[in-house]
Design a protein around this motif. Structure first.
Motif, PDB file in Angstrom:
ATOM      1  N   LEU A  83     -26.789   6.889   4.531  1.00  0.00           N
ATOM      2  CA  LEU A  83     -26.145   7.920   3.728  1.00  0.00           C
ATOM      3  C   LEU A  83     -26.991   9.193   3.819  1.00  0.00           C
ATOM      4  CD1 LEU A  83     -25.234   5.791   0.568  1.00  0.00           C
ATOM      5  CD2 LEU A  83     -23.778   6.369   2.511  1.00  0.00           C
ATOM      6  N   GLY A 107     -20.036   7.261   0.476  1.00  0.00           N
ATOM      7  CA  GLY A 107     -20.248   6.250  -0.543  1.00  0.00           C
ATOM      8  C   GLY A 107     -18.987   5.827  -1.280  1.00  0.00           C
ATOM      9  N   ARG A 130     -23.753  12.720  -3.901  1.00  0.00           N
ATOM     10  CA  ARG A 130     -22.861  11.609  -3.563  1.00  0.00           C
ATOM     11  C   ARG A 130     -22.015  11.221  -4.774  1.00  0.00           C
ATOM     12  NH1 ARG A 130     -26.437   7.671  -2.684  1.00  0.00           N
ATOM     13  NH2 ARG A 130     -27.072   8.858  -0.854  1.00  0.00           N
ATOM     14  N   GLU A 160     -20.203   3.021  -3.395  1.00  0.00           N
ATOM     15  CA  GLU A 160     -21.490   2.518  -2.926  1.00  0.00           C
ATOM     16  C   GLU A 160     -22.571   3.525  -3.331  1.00  0.00           C
ATOM     17  OE1 GLU A 160     -20.098   0.223   1.119  1.00  0.00           O
ATOM     18  OE2 GLU A 160     -20.085   2.411   1.125  1.00  0.00           O
TER      19      GLU A 160
END
Length: 447
Positions: A188, A146, A195, A158
């Motif tokens: 993901l 991400g 993350r 992201e």
């Protein structure tokens, strides 16, 4: 014939146009919808159009059967993004009069990029031979899940892979949205908490990064408490001096940014950013003046009132949508004069699959940049940029060499060593260039 900047200044006439919210009551299914419902973000999300069947349930006989067939065929054969349209966005696509409804809907510039149909696609070259799903190679520049570190001082975070609405030309179509028959999307794997922790850890360990774009997908699809928590922790990273929140939802779902809890949360984040001397901005994505409605202006003003430094627009230059000086100027004046949104960038459409009917050539973009100069205030004159694969964004006039016959432009890296290439749509080339590409494809295919 090309139009000079002086010709554009002579032929374009600025007329102030107050923002207009199209009357939703022209759609029978919306005649009983109250203003309170329309302004409710959850109502908007619950009544999205997600497939041709939903569109038929909403519009029924207002559209000819062939349009629904064309939409279904496009989803099956060409679409790289699923359909997801808020009522707010659909309303900006619909003709004002019932006469010629289908033709008017087909011609609508917002419909053209948000809800493409089969007949929109280029019949000879729907994709450029060198099109790639991840055309900017962002996955290869990921330093954590991400987190894309593409420029020395800037990163892209992201946080989520979904949006409240999907644009057909999405540059992150390899990751964003659900899969289509053409594209099995990447995914993901970490939990959102893990993350975000990895992103923040990287920033703490790399103080050379000062600028963070918080995006996705669209951050409007992240529950506000989760987004606010991330932003507050991001503000604890001393080296971060610019934070840009990227959200197309300001255009497609302005109701989200008008919710009381979101407005209050933005005030808290903006106040802390100001205390710490961090520039906090919101970036959105409008491609046509018709999508800039009073609700969009109200949401933009709410963000500014909350303490956000700027609300800026990063559009995409799209054929049949905004690729004329008049359309581009109309959009910029609607943004700047009526909505308080600063025109910032217009990118050339990236070389992703099935996007050739949208893309413009570098030469067209360069002419447009010259045509709009001097008509907007300098600070509100958008830069037209080419996002060159592996290199990054460059102003269109920074090109070093340009083969207009084959549509190949060459760009220098920061050290002046390696050169990078970008490719015009083959449709825009002279006959000799089209023949060259046809032969090149045949040769590479072993023909």
């Amino acid at each position: 014939m090309a139009v000079s900047s002086q010709d554009a200044a002579t032929t374009y006439r600025y007329v102030r146009k107050p923002l207009h919210e199209p009357d939703r009551r022209r759609v029978p299914a919306w005649r009983e919808v109250t203003d309170g419902q329309w302004r409710d973000a959850q109502w908007q999300r619950a009544h999205c159009v997600k497939n041709p069947r939903d569109l038929r349930a909403l519009l029924g006989g207002l559209l000819s059967d062939w349009f629904y067939d064309e939409l279904a065929a496009d989803q099956e054969r060409f679409a790289t993004m699923p359909i997801l349209l808020t009522p707010q966005m659909v309303n900006t696509m619909l003709p004002d009069e019932p006469a010629g409804f289908t033709d008017g809907f087909l011609a609508n510039p917002i419909r053209r990029y948000m809800l493409p149909v089969r007949r929109d696609r280029d019949p000879r070259w729907p994709s450029h031979p060198l099109a790639q799903r991840d055309s900017l190679h962002e996955s290869e520049m990921a330093v954590a899940e991400g987190l894309v570190h593409r420029y020395p001082t800037k990163v892209l975070a992201e946080l989520v892979t979904t949006c409240p609405q999907y644009c057909g030309h999405c540059t992150r179509m390899d990751l964003v949205g659900t899969s289509t028959p053409q594209i099995a999307k990447a995914a993901l794997t970490l939990t959102p908490a893990d993350r975000q922790a990895g992103i923040l850890r990287y920033l703490q360990e790399n103080p050379g990064v000062r600028d963070v774009v918080v995006s996705g997908g669209d951050v409007a699809n992240l529950p506000w408490p989760h987004l606010e928590s991330f932003l507050l922790r991001l503000l604890d990273v001393e080296s971060v001096r610019d934070i840009r929140i990227a959200t197309k939802a300001l255009i497609g779902l302005p109701q989200h940014w008008l919710q009381d809890r979101v407005r209050a949360g933005m005030e808290r984040v903006a106040r802390l950013a100001a205390d710490r001397g961090v520039h906090l901005a919101v970036h959105t994505h409008a491609n046509h003046a018709r999508s800039v409605t009073p609700l969009v202006g109200e949401a933009a003003r709410a963000l500014l009132d909350a303490g956000v430094r700027d609300v800026r627009n990063q559009g995409v230059l799209l054929r049949g949508v905004n690729a004329t000086a008049g359309d581009l100027l109309d959009l910029c004046f609607a943004l700047q004069d009526e909505a308080g949104i600063l025109p910032y960038y217009f990118y050339l459409c990236d070389i992703v699959p099935n996007a050739e009917h949208w893309r413009t050539s570098l030469g067209e973009a360069r002419r447009l940049q010259h045509q709009i100069m001097g008509l907007l205030p300098g600070y509100a004159t958008p830069r037209l940029v080419c996002d060159v694969p592996w290199l990054g964004k460059r102003w269109v006039d920074q090109v070093e060499e340009y083969d207009t016959e084959r549509g190949i432009s060459y760009w220098s890296g920061p050290d002046g060593g390696r050169r990078y290439t970008y490719y015009d749509p083959i449709r825009s080339l002279p006959e000799a260039g089209r023949r060259w590409w046809a032969g090149s494809v045949t040769e590479n295919a072993g023909g």
